[in-house]
Design a protein around this motif. Structure first.
Motif, short mmCIF file in Angstrom:
data_model
loop_
_atom_site.label_atom_id
_atom_site.label_comp_id
_atom_site.label_asym_id
_atom_site.label_seq_id
_atom_site.Cartn_x
_atom_site.Cartn_y
_atom_site.Cartn_z
N ARG A 110 0.85 -1.18 0.00
CA ARG A 110 0.00 0.00 0.00
C ARG A 110 0.90 1.25 0.00
O ARG A 110 1.86 1.34 0.75
N TYR A 111 0.56 2.20 -0.86
CA TYR A 111 1.31 3.44 -0.99
C TYR A 111 0.43 4.63 -0.66
O TYR A 111 -0.78 4.60 -0.92
N VAL A 112 1.04 5.68 -0.14
CA VAL A 112 0.41 6.98 0.00
C VAL A 112 1.14 7.91 -0.96
O VAL A 112 2.36 8.03 -0.90
N VAL A 113 0.38 8.54 -1.87
CA VAL A 113 0.96 9.44 -2.85
C VAL A 113 0.40 10.84 -2.60
O VAL A 113 -0.82 11.04 -2.61
N LEU A 114 1.29 11.79 -2.34
CA LEU A 114 0.92 13.18 -2.09
C LEU A 114 1.14 13.96 -3.38
O LEU A 114 2.22 13.92 -3.96
N VAL A 115 0.10 14.69 -3.82
CA VAL A 115 0.16 15.44 -5.08
C VAL A 115 -0.35 16.85 -4.81
O VAL A 115 -1.40 17.02 -4.19
N ASN A 129 4.97 23.57 -3.69
CA ASN A 129 5.79 22.67 -2.88
C ASN A 129 5.04 22.06 -1.70
O ASN A 129 5.66 21.49 -0.81
N PHE A 130 3.71 22.17 -1.68
CA PHE A 130 2.94 21.68 -0.54
C PHE A 130 3.19 20.18 -0.28
O PHE A 130 3.47 19.78 0.85
N ALA A 131 3.05 19.35 -1.32
CA ALA A 131 3.22 17.90 -1.14
C ALA A 131 4.64 17.56 -0.69
O ALA A 131 4.83 16.70 0.17
N LEU A 132 5.63 18.23 -1.27
CA LEU A 132 7.01 17.96 -0.89
C LEU A 132 7.27 18.37 0.56
O LEU A 132 7.97 17.67 1.30
N GLY A 133 6.69 19.49 0.98
CA GLY A 133 6.83 19.93 2.37
C GLY A 133 6.14 18.99 3.34
O GLY A 133 6.68 18.67 4.41
N LEU A 193 6.35 14.48 7.26
CA LEU A 193 6.03 13.09 7.59
C LEU A 193 7.28 12.28 7.89
O LEU A 193 7.27 11.39 8.74
N GLU A 194 8.36 12.58 7.18
CA GLU A 194 9.62 11.87 7.43
C GLU A 194 10.11 12.05 8.86
O GLU A 194 10.74 11.16 9.41
N MET A 195 9.79 13.18 9.46
CA MET A 195 10.19 13.42 10.86
C MET A 195 9.44 12.49 11.81
O MET A 195 9.96 12.13 12.86
N PHE A 196 8.21 12.09 11.43
CA PHE A 196 7.41 11.24 12.29
C PHE A 196 7.62 9.76 12.02
O PHE A 196 7.63 8.95 12.94
N VAL A 197 7.74 9.37 10.74
CA VAL A 197 7.75 7.96 10.38
C VAL A 197 9.10 7.47 9.86
O VAL A 197 9.26 6.29 9.59
N GLY A 198 10.04 8.38 9.66
CA GLY A 198 11.36 8.00 9.17
C GLY A 198 11.52 8.28 7.69
O GLY A 198 10.56 8.20 6.92
N ASP A 237 7.02 3.67 0.90
CA ASP A 237 5.59 3.61 0.62
C ASP A 237 4.91 4.98 0.67
O ASP A 237 3.71 5.08 0.48
N ILE A 238 5.68 6.03 0.91
CA ILE A 238 5.16 7.39 0.88
C ILE A 238 5.89 8.13 -0.24
O ILE A 238 7.11 8.25 -0.22
N LEU A 239 5.12 8.61 -1.21
CA LEU A 239 5.69 9.27 -2.39
C LEU A 239 5.05 10.64 -2.54
O LEU A 239 3.92 10.85 -2.11
N SER A 240 5.77 11.57 -3.16
CA SER A 240 5.19 12.90 -3.37
C SER A 240 5.66 13.48 -4.69
O SER A 240 6.74 13.16 -5.18
N ILE A 241 4.79 14.33 -5.23
CA ILE A 241 5.10 15.02 -6.48
C ILE A 241 4.34 16.33 -6.49
O ILE A 241 3.23 16.42 -5.95
#
Length: 69
Positions: free
Chosen positions: A2-7, A11-15, A20-25, A30-34
């Motif tokens: 399962r993936y979560v894709v932020l679009v 730069n909202f999705a990238l931010g 999220l990286e601070m919370f989950v590593g 499985d977490i992608l953004s564009i």
């Protein structure tokens, strides 16, 4: 898998991804953004989306969170 894709626009999705990286590593695959940058054409954005999703299994579950319809 399962993936979560932020679009998003800008730069909202990238931010959000960075936060999220601070919370989950930062090593999560499985977490992608564009983001759609100012002046980016639809053809370029489509190519970037296809590249982002290229490594996914065809049976993968994808949750898309977006400010773009």
């Amino acid at each position: 898998m399962r993936y979560v894709v932020l679009v998003s626009h800008g730069n909202f999705a990238l931010g959000l991804h960075s936060a999220l990286e601070m919370f989950v590593g930062a090593d999560r695959k499985d977490i992608l953004s564009i983001s759609l940058s100012n002046g980016m054409g639809v053809d370029v954005f489509e190519k970037k989306v296809n590249e982002l999703l290229a490594g996914m299994d065809k049976d993968a579950e994808v949750i898309v969170l977006a400010d773009i319809i």
